[in-house]
Design an enzyme around this catalytic site. Structure first.
Site, short mmCIF file in Angstrom:
data_model
loop_
_atom_site.label_atom_id
_atom_site.label_comp_id
_atom_site.label_asym_id
_atom_site.label_seq_id
_atom_site.Cartn_x
_atom_site.Cartn_y
_atom_site.Cartn_z
N GLY A 106 0.43 -5.88 2.62
CA GLY A 106 1.19 -5.83 1.37
C GLY A 106 2.29 -6.88 1.23
N GLU A 114 9.39 -6.91 4.33
CA GLU A 114 8.49 -5.83 3.91
C GLU A 114 8.32 -5.83 2.40
OE1 GLU A 114 6.41 -3.56 4.69
OE2 GLU A 114 7.15 -2.15 6.19
N ASP A 161 9.44 3.27 1.16
CA ASP A 161 9.29 4.52 0.44
C ASP A 161 10.04 5.59 1.24
OD1 ASP A 161 8.29 6.54 -1.12
OD2 ASP A 161 6.20 6.27 -0.60
N LYS A 182 12.17 2.19 -2.92
CA LYS A 182 11.91 3.44 -3.65
C LYS A 182 12.77 4.51 -3.00
CE LYS A 182 7.36 4.15 -4.60
NZ LYS A 182 6.05 4.80 -4.31
N PHE A 207 3.84 5.13 -8.10
CA PHE A 207 3.02 4.28 -7.24
C PHE A 207 2.83 2.93 -7.94
CE2 PHE A 207 -0.81 2.74 -5.14
CZ PHE A 207 -0.45 2.95 -3.82
N VAL A 208 3.35 1.88 -7.31
CA VAL A 208 3.31 0.55 -7.95
C VAL A 208 2.28 -0.36 -7.28
CG1 VAL A 208 5.69 0.70 -8.76
CG2 VAL A 208 5.24 -0.31 -6.53
N ARG A 250 -3.75 -6.54 -5.57
CA ARG A 250 -2.76 -7.33 -4.84
C ARG A 250 -2.50 -8.66 -5.56
NH1 ARG A 250 -2.09 -4.94 0.21
NH2 ARG A 250 -3.93 -4.06 1.17
P1 5GP Z 1 6.91 4.59 3.92
O1 5GP Z 1 6.57 4.80 5.37
O2 5GP Z 1 8.22 3.89 3.71
O3 5GP Z 1 6.85 5.86 3.15
O4 5GP Z 1 5.74 3.75 3.29
C1 5GP Z 1 5.68 2.40 3.41
C2 5GP Z 1 4.31 1.88 3.10
O5 5GP Z 1 3.60 2.72 2.16
C3 5GP Z 1 4.44 0.55 2.40
O6 5GP Z 1 4.52 -0.50 3.33
C4 5GP Z 1 3.20 0.51 1.53
O7 5GP Z 1 2.11 0.05 2.29
C5 5GP Z 1 2.96 1.97 1.18
N1 5GP Z 1 3.54 2.31 -0.14
C6 5GP Z 1 4.60 3.10 -0.38
N2 5GP Z 1 4.85 3.20 -1.71
C7 5GP Z 1 3.93 2.42 -2.31
C8 5GP Z 1 3.66 2.09 -3.69
O8 5GP Z 1 4.32 2.51 -4.65
N3 5GP Z 1 2.61 1.25 -3.92
C9 5GP Z 1 1.83 0.74 -2.91
N4 5GP Z 1 0.85 -0.06 -3.26
N5 5GP Z 1 2.06 1.03 -1.61
C10 5GP Z 1 3.10 1.86 -1.32
#
Ligand code: 5GP
Length: 188
Positions: A44, A99, A103, A131, A153-154, A166
């Protein structure tokens, strides 16, 4: 067409470019005369990091890691496995993790723990999208941040939905019909 799948553009191409320019300048000023290793997480973050390093005016080393999290694709489980490790030795070097999005913060938390055990000179984070509404891990060393995004979700600018979108040059929210269609797909 790809654009027809998007409900709303959250951050446009020009806005992203201006922010990346600003971040590149800041990082360059802060790490001037330091041995900086940029650590990027596949897949990503690749578009962001490739734009960011071209706005930096200091010498940098770039390396990549790939991790996979278990569980459904749109939810973070916090259980992470390293699929591809760094090739660089980061001991006593300044590390900046770049990064795409934070989230819950669980993925990054795991990654930072892993990297800090290698005893870098410093360890900080540059994230394009925050986020924060869904944050579980709060004490993350986020030194640079691009934009805050709402709890949706973006996709685009490196971020995927089921490995697609992407290549969109902006960041947007997918139409609900795309998810509904996929859901039907999974049930039949
Ligand atoms: P976390 O562990 O912080 O919850 O999630 C991080 C990972 O989840 C990010 O690196 C990404 O791969 C995925 N992710 C979280 N939110 C989104 C979103 O809104 N869109 C997309 N495409 N991936 C997300």
């Amino acid at each position: 067409m790809l654009n027809d799948h998007i409900e709303k553009i959250l951050i446009g191409e020009d806005e992203i470019a201006a922010k990346v320019m600003e971040l590149g300048k800041e990082v360059s000023a802060d790490y001037a005369d330091k041995d900086l290793v940029i650590v990027n997480v596949l897949r990503g973050g690749v578009i962001f990091v490739s734009d960011l390093i071209r706005k930096m005016s200091i010498p940098v080393t770039v390396d990549f890691m790939a991790i996979s999290s278990y569980g459904p694709s749109t939810e973070s489980s916090g259980v992470v496995r390293v699929i591809k490790d760094l090739e660089e030795n980061i001991h006593d070097r300044h590390v900046l993790v770049v990064e795409d999005i934070i989230d819950t913060g669980l993925t990054l938390g795991y990654l930072l723990k892993n990297l800090s055990s290698r005893e870098p000179a410093s360890l900080s984070v540059c994230v394009l999208l925050d986020k924060s509404a869904r944050r579980i891990l709060d004490n993350l060393p986020i030194k640079y941040k691009g934009f805050d995004v709402p709890d949706a979700f973006v996709v685009g600018y490196g971020l995927d939905y089921r490995q697609k979108y992407r290549n969109l040059p902006y960041i947007g929210i997918l139409k609900k019909s795309i998810y509904d269609f996929d859901l039907k797909d999974q049930l039949t």
